[in-house]
Enzyme design. Structure first.
Site, PDB file in Angstrom:
ATOM      1  N   VAL A   1       0.997  -0.546   0.086  1.00 51.79           N
ATOM      2  CA  VAL A   1       0.318   0.055  -0.265  1.00 51.79           C
ATOM      3  C   VAL A   1       0.367   0.820   0.159  1.00 51.79           C
ATOM      4  CG1 VAL A   1      -1.455   1.184   1.029  1.00 51.79           C
ATOM      5  CG2 VAL A   1      -1.788  -1.374   0.784  1.00 51.79           C
TER       6      VAL A   1
ATOM      7  N   PRO B   1      10.870  -0.750   8.774  1.00 54.89           N
ATOM      8  CA  PRO B   1      11.281  -0.414   9.161  1.00 54.89           C
ATOM      9  C   PRO B   1      12.101  -1.820   6.891  1.00 54.89           C
ATOM     10  CG  PRO B   1      10.639  -1.822  10.570  1.00 54.89           C
ATOM     11  CD  PRO B   1       9.339  -0.219   9.606  1.00 54.89           C
TER      12      PRO B   1
ATOM     13  N   ALA C   1      13.135  -4.261   6.365  1.00 56.28           N
ATOM     14  CA  ALA C   1      13.344  -6.123   6.591  1.00 56.28           C
ATOM     15  C   ALA C   1      11.725  -5.984   5.668  1.00 56.28           C
ATOM     16  CB  ALA C   1      12.723  -6.367   7.903  1.00 56.28           C
ATOM     17  N   GLY C   2      10.739  -5.077   5.712  1.00 58.56           N
ATOM     18  CA  GLY C   2       9.060  -5.011   4.863  1.00 58.56           C
ATOM     19  C   GLY C   2       9.338  -4.305   3.816  1.00 58.56           C
TER      20      GLY C   2
ATOM     21  N   ASP D   1      -7.401   2.740   4.613  1.00 53.76           N
ATOM     22  CA  ASP D   1      -8.949   0.796   5.157  1.00 53.76           C
ATOM     23  C   ASP D   1      -8.148   1.365   6.158  1.00 53.76           C
ATOM     24  OD1 ASP D   1      -7.176   0.218   2.728  1.00 53.76           O
ATOM     25  OD2 ASP D   1      -6.784  -1.267   3.064  1.00 53.76           O
TER      26      ASP D   1
HETATM   27  C1  LIG Z   1      -8.988   3.201  -4.607  1.00 56.65           C
HETATM   28  C2  LIG Z   1      -8.436   3.163  -3.546  1.00 56.65           C
HETATM   29  C3  LIG Z   1      -6.845   4.224  -3.754  1.00 56.65           C
HETATM   30  C4  LIG Z   1      -5.713   3.642  -2.899  1.00 56.65           C
HETATM   31  O1  LIG Z   1      -5.583   3.161  -1.905  1.00 56.65           O
HETATM   32  O2  LIG Z   1      -4.670   3.863  -3.791  1.00 56.65           O
HETATM   33  C5  LIG Z   1      -8.681   2.405  -2.875  1.00 56.65           C
HETATM   34  N1  LIG Z   1      -8.649   1.640  -2.265  1.00 56.65           N
HETATM   35  C6  LIG Z   1      -8.721   0.756  -3.535  1.00 56.65           C
HETATM   36  C7  LIG Z   1      -8.507  -0.521  -3.265  1.00 56.65           C
HETATM   37  C8  LIG Z   1      -9.073  -1.847  -2.212  1.00 56.65           C
HETATM   38  N2  LIG Z   1      -9.259  -1.319  -1.153  1.00 56.65           N
HETATM   39  C9  LIG Z   1      -9.982  -2.842  -0.742  1.00 56.65           C
HETATM   40  C10 LIG Z   1     -10.112  -3.304  -1.749  1.00 56.65           C
HETATM   41  C11 LIG Z   1     -11.038  -4.602  -1.402  1.00 56.65           C
HETATM   42  C12 LIG Z   1     -12.213  -4.742  -2.419  1.00 56.65           C
HETATM   43  C13 LIG Z   1     -13.585  -3.785  -1.286  1.00 56.65           C
HETATM   44  O3  LIG Z   1     -13.094  -3.527  -0.364  1.00 56.65           O
HETATM   45  O4  LIG Z   1     -13.882  -2.941  -2.051  1.00 56.65           O
HETATM   46  C14 LIG Z   1      -9.513  -2.798  -2.180  1.00 56.65           C
HETATM   47  C15 LIG Z   1      -9.812  -2.841  -4.074  1.00 56.65           C
HETATM   48  C16 LIG Z   1      -8.627  -4.331  -4.849  1.00 56.65           C
HETATM   49  O5  LIG Z   1      -7.574  -3.988  -3.294  1.00 56.65           O
HETATM   50  O6  LIG Z   1      -8.711  -4.726  -5.126  1.00 56.65           O
HETATM   51  C17 LIG Z   1     -10.220  -2.672   0.312  1.00 56.65           C
HETATM   52  C18 LIG Z   1     -10.463  -1.085   1.995  1.00 56.65           C
HETATM   53  N3  LIG Z   1     -10.165  -0.232   1.881  1.00 56.65           N
HETATM   54  C19 LIG Z   1     -10.869   0.452   2.214  1.00 56.65           C
HETATM   55  C20 LIG Z   1     -11.238  -0.224   2.876  1.00 56.65           C
HETATM   56  C21 LIG Z   1     -11.906   0.497   4.972  1.00 56.65           C
HETATM   57  C22 LIG Z   1     -13.291  -0.098   4.944  1.00 56.65           C
HETATM   58  O7  LIG Z   1     -13.879   0.374   3.872  1.00 56.65           O
HETATM   59  O8  LIG Z   1     -14.033   0.361   5.764  1.00 56.65           O
HETATM   60  C23 LIG Z   1     -11.316  -1.517   2.922  1.00 56.65           C
HETATM   61  C24 LIG Z   1     -12.066  -2.528   2.988  1.00 56.65           C
HETATM   62  C25 LIG Z   1     -10.932  -3.477   4.388  1.00 56.65           C
HETATM   63  C26 LIG Z   1     -11.742  -5.301   5.342  1.00 56.65           C
HETATM   64  O9  LIG Z   1     -12.745  -5.392   4.022  1.00 56.65           O
HETATM   65  O10 LIG Z   1     -11.298  -5.314   6.372  1.00 56.65           O
HETATM   66  C27 LIG Z   1     -10.742   2.045   2.107  1.00 56.65           C
HETATM   67  C28 LIG Z   1     -10.308   2.838   1.280  1.00 56.65           C
HETATM   68  N4  LIG Z   1      -9.391   2.622   0.124  1.00 56.65           N
HETATM   69  C29 LIG Z   1      -9.925   3.844  -0.295  1.00 56.65           C
HETATM   70  C30 LIG Z   1      -9.389   3.656  -1.160  1.00 56.65           C
HETATM   71  C31 LIG Z   1     -10.736   5.357   0.649  1.00 56.65           C
HETATM   72  C32 LIG Z   1     -11.677   4.964  -1.003  1.00 56.65           C
HETATM   73  C33 LIG Z   1     -11.859   5.173  -1.472  1.00 56.65           C
HETATM   74  C34 LIG Z   1     -13.137   5.359  -2.492  1.00 56.65           C
HETATM   75  O11 LIG Z   1     -14.492   4.955  -1.976  1.00 56.65           O
HETATM   76  O12 LIG Z   1     -13.217   5.498  -4.040  1.00 56.65           O
HETATM   77  C35 LIG Z   1     -10.235   4.795   1.553  1.00 56.65           C
HETATM   78  C36 LIG Z   1     -11.879   4.898   2.467  1.00 56.65           C
HETATM   79  C37 LIG Z   1      -9.723   5.168   2.642  1.00 56.65           C
HETATM   80  C38 LIG Z   1      -8.003   5.030   1.662  1.00 56.65           C
HETATM   81  O13 LIG Z   1      -7.299   4.370   2.397  1.00 56.65           O
HETATM   82  O14 LIG Z   1      -7.571   6.050   1.424  1.00 56.65           O
HETATM   83  C39 LIG Z   1      -7.628   1.630  -3.900  1.00 56.65           C
HETATM   84  C40 LIG Z   1      -7.689   1.071  -5.692  1.00 56.65           C
HETATM   85  C41 LIG Z   1      -6.895   1.746  -6.522  1.00 56.65           C
HETATM   86  C42 LIG Z   1      -6.876   1.524  -8.216  1.00 56.65           C
HETATM   87  O15 LIG Z   1      -6.531   0.455  -8.072  1.00 56.65           O
HETATM   88  O16 LIG Z   1      -7.531   2.148  -8.486  1.00 56.65           O
HETATM   89  N1  LIG Z   2      -2.397  -4.585   0.698  1.00 56.04           N
HETATM   90  C1  LIG Z   2      -3.796  -5.185   1.701  1.00 56.04           C
HETATM   91  O1  LIG Z   2      -4.015  -6.720   1.187  1.00 56.04           O
HETATM   92  C2  LIG Z   2      -4.768  -5.174   2.392  1.00 56.04           C
HETATM   93  C3  LIG Z   2      -5.815  -4.201   2.466  1.00 56.04           C
HETATM   94  C4  LIG Z   2      -6.071  -4.397   2.981  1.00 56.04           C
HETATM   95  C5  LIG Z   2      -5.850  -3.549   3.723  1.00 56.04           C
HETATM   96  N2  LIG Z   2      -4.720  -3.599   3.798  1.00 56.04           N
HETATM   97  C6  LIG Z   2      -3.959  -3.015   5.182  1.00 56.04           C
HETATM   98  O2  LIG Z   2      -3.557  -1.148   4.309  1.00 56.04           O
HETATM   99  C7  LIG Z   2      -1.819  -1.096   5.594  1.00 56.04           C
HETATM  100  C8  LIG Z   2      -0.893  -1.241   4.558  1.00 56.04           C
HETATM  101  O3  LIG Z   2      -0.829  -2.963   3.952  1.00 56.04           O
HETATM  102  P1  LIG Z   2       0.261  -3.251   3.102  1.00 56.04           P
HETATM  103  O4  LIG Z   2      -0.886  -4.629   2.459  1.00 56.04           O
HETATM  104  O5  LIG Z   2       1.249  -2.658   3.093  1.00 56.04           O
HETATM  105  O6  LIG Z   2       1.234  -3.732   4.604  1.00 56.04           O
HETATM  106  P2  LIG Z   2       2.622  -4.382   4.522  1.00 56.04           P
HETATM  107  O7  LIG Z   2       2.482  -5.778   5.275  1.00 56.04           O
HETATM  108  O8  LIG Z   2       2.964  -5.192   3.440  1.00 56.04           O
HETATM  109  O9  LIG Z   2       3.750  -3.697   4.697  1.00 56.04           O
HETATM  110  C9  LIG Z   2       3.561  -2.866   5.796  1.00 56.04           C
HETATM  111  C10 LIG Z   2       4.001  -1.889   6.415  1.00 56.04           C
HETATM  112  O10 LIG Z   2       4.291  -1.711   7.398  1.00 56.04           O
HETATM  113  C11 LIG Z   2       5.910  -1.342   8.558  1.00 56.04           C
HETATM  114  N3  LIG Z   2       5.298  -1.218   9.515  1.00 56.04           N
HETATM  115  C12 LIG Z   2       4.928  -2.297  10.102  1.00 56.04           C
HETATM  116  N4  LIG Z   2       4.713  -1.434  11.645  1.00 56.04           N
HETATM  117  C13 LIG Z   2       5.348  -0.265  11.329  1.00 56.04           C
HETATM  118  C14 LIG Z   2       5.785   0.779  12.370  1.00 56.04           C
HETATM  119  N5  LIG Z   2       5.711   0.872  13.192  1.00 56.04           N
HETATM  120  N6  LIG Z   2       6.610   1.720  11.558  1.00 56.04           N
HETATM  121  C15 LIG Z   2       6.821   1.366  10.515  1.00 56.04           C
HETATM  122  N7  LIG Z   2       6.464   0.663   9.901  1.00 56.04           N
HETATM  123  C16 LIG Z   2       5.960  -0.117  10.189  1.00 56.04           C
HETATM  124  C17 LIG Z   2       6.219  -2.709   7.645  1.00 56.04           C
HETATM  125  O11 LIG Z   2       7.703  -2.717   8.002  1.00 56.04           O
HETATM  126  C18 LIG Z   2       6.028  -2.943   6.376  1.00 56.04           C
HETATM  127  O12 LIG Z   2       6.981  -2.446   5.390  1.00 56.04           O
HETATM  128  C19 LIG Z   2      -2.402  -2.577   6.838  1.00 56.04           C
HETATM  129  O13 LIG Z   2      -3.478  -1.627   7.671  1.00 56.04           O
HETATM  130  C20 LIG Z   2      -2.935  -3.150   6.370  1.00 56.04           C
HETATM  131  O14 LIG Z   2      -4.331  -4.465   6.605  1.00 56.04           O
HETATM  132  C21 LIG Z   2      -3.548  -3.839   2.804  1.00 56.04           C
END
Ligand SMILES: C[C@@]1(CC(=O)O)C2=NC(=C\c3[nH]c(c(CCC(=O)O)c3CC(=O)O)Cc3[nH]c(c(CC(=O)O)c3CCC(=O)O)/C=C3\N/C(=C\2)[C@@H](CCC(=O)O)[C@]3(C)CC(=O)O)/[C@H]1CCC(=O)O
Ligand SMILES: NC(=O)c1ccc[n+]([C@@H]2O[C@H](COP(=O)([O-])OP(=O)(O)OC[C@H]3O[C@@H](n4cnc5c(N)ncnc54)[C@H](O)[C@@H]3O)[C@@H](O)[C@H]2O)c1
Length: 286
Positions: free
Chosen positions: A32, A52, A54-55, A117
């Site tokens: 992300v 870090p 490592a991640g 998220d």
């Molecule tokens: C647009 C985009 C931009 C970006 O992040 O760069 C973006 N999320 C993207 C993708 C995506 N995110 C999620 C999925 C899985 C499918 C699904 O859930 O639909 C996918 C799809 C995928 O990964 O393919 C999961 C998810 N996302 C949020 C939550 C929390 C919640 O809803 O409570 C959860 C559930 C966590 C859970 O279920 O636990 C929240 C946010 N995500 C946002 C932005 C903001 C609102 C934007 C809007 O409403 O338009 C907001 C509010 C805050 C923020 O993060 O800024 C990027 C697409 C970029 C692109 O590819 O074009």
């Molecule tokens: N990518 C996904 O699949 C996904 C989907 C939905 C939500 N999210 C949420 O988005 C966030 C990030 O996702 P991601 O996939 O990039 O995670 P990730 O596990 O790939 O990366 C997390 C990063 O944060 C760093 N980190 C952890 N604790 C830290 C701290 N205290 N200070 C500084 N760095 C720290 C780790 O070293 C790592 O680089 C999480 O909250 C995750 O739950 C991710």
């Protein structure tokens, strides 16, 4: 038509936030965070990345290695001191409690914050993006359906005129040349300048605007602005020229393939980067 003021609610303010030389702190370096870096770099901000080593996601590593605008600290978030002189904070860490803590610290200091998220911890949301040069389109579902934002973005991308980004760029150049001839803010001259630009944009279609070159712009100003009229594209030779490249609009996710290589000067790494970008895009987050 009556004005239904009660319906003016439940949305968010859409802006093009100017971040040039502002200081953005990104906490986390995973998948992300790599997307956040991309979004912020294109806005010419200075980035401090705390995560870090490592991640780190491979794309994050590339950004750190290739951009002088990113300062990386190989450690976890250390507390309030990390927020000193910061203009914006983006967290993307896999630790919800820590995310909320960082959000609270930011809010005490009135620093705008996005916690990936976790909507209640966001002062602003990210959206799905289309970029082509100066043309920027963001699709937001206001938190309702991020995946749907991505799907709608693809549909808009397909529907856009092929050379829309180039047209915007050329209009920008024409406007700045016009301002050299007719400088100043407001007043009668300002009104005439704006009217003329509106007329040009209405009279020329997007593909024709995209063909404007230096010589055509000068003629448009000499024969158009100076004589208070708008010559047709064909009078300036537009439509006869072919575009140098038949470019399709790149989405934000293909940005590394267009803007960033120039900015970061890593032409040799393009193939590897493109592969990473696609991996990044294809990554299914849930
Ligand atoms: C647009 C985009 C931009 C970006 O992040 O760069 C973006 N999320 C993207 C993708 C995506 N995110 C999620 C999925 C899985 C499918 C699904 O859930 O639909 C996918 C799809 C995928 O990964 O393919 C999961 C998810 N996302 C949020 C939550 C929390 C919640 O809803 O409570 C959860 C559930 C966590 C859970 O279920 O636990 C929240 C946010 N995500 C946002 C932005 C903001 C609102 C934007 C809007 O409403 O338009 C907001 C509010 C805050 C923020 O993060 O800024 C990027 C697409 C970029 C692109 O590819 O074009
Ligand atoms: N990518 C996904 O699949 C996904 C989907 C939905 C939500 N999210 C949420 O988005 C966030 C990030 O996702 P991601 O996939 O990039 O995670 P990730 O596990 O790939 O990366 C997390 C990063 O944060 C760093 N980190 C952890 N604790 C830290 C701290 N205290 N200070 C500084 N760095 C720290 C780790 O070293 C790592 O680089 C999480 O909250 C995750 O739950 C991710």
């Amino acid at each position: 038509m009556s004005l239904n003021v009660a319906s003016f609610s439940g949305g968010s303010l859409l802006l093009a936030w100017q971040l040039k030389d502002k200081h953005v702190l990104i906490v986390g370096g995973g998948d992300v965070a790599s997307g956040r870096i991309e979004s912020v770099l294109v806005a010419d901000a200075r980035i401090t990345l705390i995560s870090p080593s490592a991640g780190l996601h491979p794309l994050t590593k590339k950004f750190i290695a290739q951009s002088s605008r990113i300062t990386h600290h190989d450690r976890v978030f250390a507390g309030p001191a990390d927020l000193d002189s910061v203009d914006m904070v983006l967290t993307a860490i896999d630790d919800v409690a820590k995310s909320r803590e960082i959000c609270a610290l930011c809010r005490e200091r009135r620093i705008p914050v996005n916690v990936a998220d976790i909507p209640p911890s966001c002062d602003f949301y990210f959206g799905s993006q289309i970029r082509s040069g100066p043309l920027q389109i963001m699709i937001s579902t206001n938190g309702q359906g991020p995946k749907l934002a991505n799907i709608i973005m693809r549909k808009i991308e397909e529907a856009l005129p092929e050379h829309a980004g180039e047209a915007v760029e050329k209009v920008g150049q024409l406007r700045s040349k016009l301002r050299e001839r007719a400088p100043g803010v407001g007043g009668e001259l300002g009104k005439r300048r704006m009217r003329w630009m509106v007329d040009v944009c209405n009279a020329w279609d997007i593909d024709d605007l995209a063909t404007l070159d230096e010589e055509m712009m000068l003629r448009l100003l000499d024969d158009g602005w100076e004589k208070n009229k708008v010559p047709k594209p064909v009078e300036l030779g537009s439509g006869k020229k072919k575009h140098a490249s038949g470019s399709h609009l790149p989405s934000a996710s293909s940005l590394q393939g267009s803007l960033l290589p120039t900015a970061l000067g890593f032409l040799t790494g393009v193939a590897a980067t493109t592969a990473l970008v696609w991996a990044h895009v294809a990554y299914v987050r849930r």
